[in-house]
Scaffold this active site. Structure first.
Site, short mmCIF file in Angstrom:
data_model
loop_
_atom_site.label_atom_id
_atom_site.label_comp_id
_atom_site.label_asym_id
_atom_site.label_seq_id
_atom_site.Cartn_x
_atom_site.Cartn_y
_atom_site.Cartn_z
N SER A 192 74.87 10.66 65.22
CA SER A 192 73.75 9.97 64.59
C SER A 192 74.04 9.76 63.10
CB SER A 192 72.47 10.75 64.84
OG SER A 192 71.32 9.98 64.64
N ASP A 298 70.93 4.06 74.68
CA ASP A 298 70.44 4.65 73.43
C ASP A 298 69.43 3.68 72.80
OD1 ASP A 298 70.03 5.87 70.97
OD2 ASP A 298 72.14 6.36 70.68
N HIS A 329 70.24 8.90 73.37
CA HIS A 329 70.82 9.42 72.13
C HIS A 329 71.25 10.88 72.33
CE1 HIS A 329 71.39 8.73 67.86
NE2 HIS A 329 70.70 9.80 67.53
#
Length: 636
Positions: A192, A298, A329
């Site tokens: 991320s 995602d 994610h």
């Protein structure tokens, strides 16, 4: 017994000061072995001068680099490479499925290092360095959400590890600290925000950065907060900065935060601030190899981010590897743990230790085709993929029709945008007329259809008001079992059992809860999406007010994907106004008239072009539709 003797021999040679980086594994590959004692490893913090004064206190900002490295190597003058994760989350939000944060003893020395990187790799002859981005945890300065401060925080540490920057024993004052123990070879990793920093540092071309492993990472911050002119529902850079710096006391970042509020247009225009945070635009500078991982479902860091990054890197000639899962994610440690650690081990051994271990012979691309069923590809997009134009054809039911690869067909359709509905509602009753969307299907497929790459939609629409959003989604209609990417774990679920990956010490545990696959049996799968603001039809850098009653043509991107729509299923394109779960509604939601003769989708297809059929067997009420509420980046 033989492998144990090999390991003991390796230990003896290493302790004698001879560089023996690895031994043959059971699979016949050369691998680094856990020959160093993790419990006695050196744990320290070095504050690295960034050369910037982001908090305007009259002193250059120093960022905290907490590091752990093998003591025996240091005692014998053996230099080691570095695995680095630079993050803003080490005190505010935590890392990994268990939300681990850094911990320290009473004297401020680091004790607990989030994630398993130190536990697994330090005994194998690596140092692990966890960097607090400027303005977070124990670093000075201010967060700028992907800008020169964030990227410079990590780059400065790479420079220090290569003797080009100065480190100190404290955040202010103190004495200079050398990184003479480092080989200068650095590999950055992270999920991320962390992986985004790795992309950004690689895009500077900094010497010494040998590889990056970005997981569910952003390649352009514009494509996190905006999308082809449309404003997304992911918050704001200023809001994210406030979240990650909430625990950083004693610094005045009011001016920096004000710049974050001012530099980004409230609309979807692509501004200089977005360009500063566009790593795709700077991809030509990348010299590090790249092992990228992403979930094709995602909904947090949208998949356009991996697609455009991977494609931009193709022209650089760097070594690349890609894993695409069916998850949302999620870190690969939580959906393919043993295989992931083995692949990461091999990757770092080659690019940081220099072992000739056959990493180049492993598949370049691995894709999860069904839950826990992986296939290998030589490329992404898949070899043989070509762009195919499919055009809508009106059917006997208003707003429902077919798609053809033939010439354009005249006709029009109408959409009323209320700003309050989205893709789940649009897809739920595919054979019925809907005022909020139009739907065009291939009909039942006679063969599997492989969509691999990044598609686009071109629309010609006439709005009834001066403001308009346009959305498009691709849907696979047919009964199927997929990962439950809309669930709490985004395709995985954690139990109470643990397994361990490396050595543990008091305060730094190598054991983590095991995640199982979370699946959903569904009647449809929305697998690619795109959104646009019609006001940016001419330029993403400057919107213009629309003239009601005038037609406008705009091409916008669909999310990057790799999806096989099976034989017997149907592929459908849905076009709507505001997709309420993902983008904000326009000030005056319009009625849109779609010119079918000038509207089409361009899809990257591997295989036979579908022949349009009658979509009579589309399921009217799928038993289950996976929820599609987007997450926030600060959930890690």
């Amino acid at each position: 017994m033989r492998s144990g003797l090999v390991k003991l021999l390796t230990v003896a040679l290493v302790l004698a000061g001879t560089a023996v980086p690895g031994t043959a594994s059971a699979a016949g590959r050369v691998v680094s072995e856990p020959v160093y004692d993790f419990a006695s490893a050196i744990r320290e913090t070095v504050w690295v001068d960034t050369g910037r004064d982001g908090d305007a206190d009259g002193r250059d900002d120093r960022v905290a680099a907490d590091l752990v490295r093998p003591r025996e190597a240091a005692d014998r003058g053996i230099k080691v490479p570095v695995i680095m994760d630079a993050s803003p989350y080490y005190s505010c939000c935590g890392r990994g499925g268990e939300k681990e944060v850094k911990t320290y003893d009473g004297a401020g020395r680091p004790v607990g290092f989030p994630l398993y990187y130190d536990n697994f790799f330090v005994p194998r002859g690596y140092a692990v360095v966890l960097v607090d981005l400027a303005g977070t945890n124990r670093s000075r300065g201010c967060v700028d959400v992907g800008g020169v401060s964030d990227v410079g925080s990590a780059k400065s540490v790479v420079d220090w590890l290569n003797g080009r920057a100065t480190g100190y024993s404290s955040a202010t004052g103190g004495t200079a600290v050398s990184a003479a123990w480092s080989t200068g070879n650095v590999g950055m990793i992270g999920k991320s925000y962390d992986g985004t920093i790795a992309n950004g540092v690689a895009a500077t071309g900094v010497a010494g950065l040998k590889t990056i492993v970005p997981i569910a990472a952003i390649s352009s911050w514009y494509d996190y907060y905006r999308t082809d002119g449309a404003v997304g529902n992911s918050g704001s850079p200023a809001g994210l900065a406030q979240t990650v710096s909430a625990r950083n006391q004693g610094q005045n970042c009011s001016a920096a935060n004000q710049r974050l509020r001012q530099d980004f247009p409230a609309n979807g225009d692509y501004s200089p601030a977005w360009l500063e945070r566009d790593h795709v635009a700077a991809a030509k500078n990348v010299r590090a190899s790249v092992f990228a991982v992403n979930g094709v479902n995602d909904l947090n860091v949208k998949t356009i981010n991996f697609g455009q990054w991977w494609s931009a890197l193709a022209s650089t000639g760097v070594d690349r590897k890609l894993w695409l899962s069916q998850t949302g994610h999620v870190d690969p440690f939580d959906f393919r743990r043993a295989e992931w650690v083995a692949a990461l081990h091999q990757w770092f051994d080659h690019y940081l230790l220099g072992l000739d271990n056959g990493v180049g012979n492993s598949p370049r691309v691995s894709v999860e085709r069904q839950p826990d069923v992986w296939v290998d590809q030589t490329a992404w997009p898949a070899a043989g993929t070509r762009d195919v134009v499919l055009r809508p054809v009106a059917g006997p039911t208003a707003g429902v029709g077919t798609m053809t690869s033939g010439p354009a067909v005249t006709g029009s359709a109408s959409i009323t945008d209320t700003g309050r509905v989205g893709e789940a509602t649009w897809a739920a009753q595919p054979t019925a007329t809907s005022t909020s969307r139009v739907l065009y299907s291939t009909g039942v497929l006679a063969q599997d259809l492989h969509v691999s790459g990044t598609g686009t939609v071109t629309v010609t629409v006439t709005p009834s008001t001066p403001t308009a959003r346009v959305s498009a989604v691709l849907v696979d209609y047919g009964r199927q079992t997929i990962r439950n990417y809309g669930g709490a774990g985004e395709g995985v679920k954690f139990g109470s059992a643990e397994d361990c990956w490396g050595a543990s010490t008091t305060g730094d545990d190598a054991c983590y809860r095991i995640a199982a696959t979370d699946t959903a049996n569904v009647g449809l799968h929305i697998f690619s999406r795109g959104w646009a603001d019609l006001a940016n039809h001419r330029s993403l850098s400057r919107e213009e007010q629309l003239v009601p009653g005038r037609p406008y043509t705009m091409t916008f991107r669909l999310a990057s994907t790799d999806k096989v729509v099976p034989k017997g299923h149907q592929l459908a394109l849905i076009i709507g106004g505001t997709d309420a779960g993902f983008v904000s509604a326009p000030a005056q939601p319009p009625r849109l008239t779609v010119d079918l003769s000038k509207t089409f989708v361009t899809l990257p297809l591997d295989g036979t072009t579908p022949v349009a059929g009658v979509p009579g067997s589309l399921p009217a009420h799928p038993a289950q539709v996976v929820a599609t509420e987007p997450a926030r980046l600060d959930h890690g």
